[in-house]
Design a protein around this motif. Structure first.
Motif, short mmCIF file in Angstrom:
data_model
loop_
_atom_site.label_atom_id
_atom_site.label_comp_id
_atom_site.label_asym_id
_atom_site.label_seq_id
_atom_site.Cartn_x
_atom_site.Cartn_y
_atom_site.Cartn_z
N UNK A 110 0.83 -1.20 0.00
CA UNK A 110 0.00 0.00 0.00
C UNK A 110 0.86 1.25 0.00
N UNK A 111 0.23 2.39 -0.08
CA UNK A 111 0.97 3.65 -0.04
C UNK A 111 0.15 4.68 0.72
N UNK A 112 0.80 5.77 1.03
CA UNK A 112 0.14 6.89 1.67
C UNK A 112 0.23 8.07 0.71
N UNK A 113 -0.89 8.72 0.47
CA UNK A 113 -0.94 9.85 -0.46
C UNK A 113 -1.51 11.05 0.26
N UNK A 114 -0.84 12.19 0.15
CA UNK A 114 -1.38 13.45 0.65
C UNK A 114 -2.00 14.18 -0.53
#
Length: 142
Positions: free
Chosen positions: A41-45
């Motif tokens: 998964x990833x984290x996106x702002x």
């Protein structure tokens, strides 16, 4: 309880092996997962005003399943749900850089995270526990 079986039935599995995960030694960031990095998964702002992403993580399998997070000054604390760790992430000097990994044997399938004045309050659904840890991973309260 004074009725029912005295032992767990042999057909009931109490543990399920996780072949793509490894326990990390103290101070090692990762990876906790040895699975396909394409599945991470990833984290996106996201800037809702500009309607575009402004930053996306590139941690690969080091933070395999990012989930809950909380902010505290120049640091974001971020759960790795299946990796069973909490990461301190730099928000100012080198945004997105992993500063350290906080872990404890009681942490498993971490869902919630909140900063307290003494450390972090962690909801560990895999052990049905709510833990308060200092920022070095030492148990303050369970």
């Amino acid at each position: 309880m004074d009725t029912g079986p005295a032992a767990t039935p042999p057909h009931l599995k109490l543990e399920v092996p996780r072949p793509h995960y490894q326990l990390l030694s103290e101070g090692k960031l990762g990876p906790a997962s040895l699975a396909d990095p394409g599945d991470a998964g990833c984290l996106v702002l996201f800037d809702w005003t500009a309607k575009r992403p402004v930053w996306e993580s590139s941690w690969g399998t080091i933070v395999y399943t990012p989930s809950g997070f909380c902010l505290a000054g120049d640091v974001m604390y971020l759960n790795d749900l299946e990796g069973s760790g909490v990461f301190a992430v730099d928000l100012v000097r080198q945004p997105g850089r992993l500063l350290r990994r906080i872990s404890h044997p009681y942490m498993n399938d971490i869902h919630g995270l909140e900063r307290t004045r003494r450390g972090l309050l962690v909801a560990s659904s895999g052990t049905d526990a709510v833990l308060e840890l200092d920022l070095d991973g030492h148990l303050i309260y369970e």
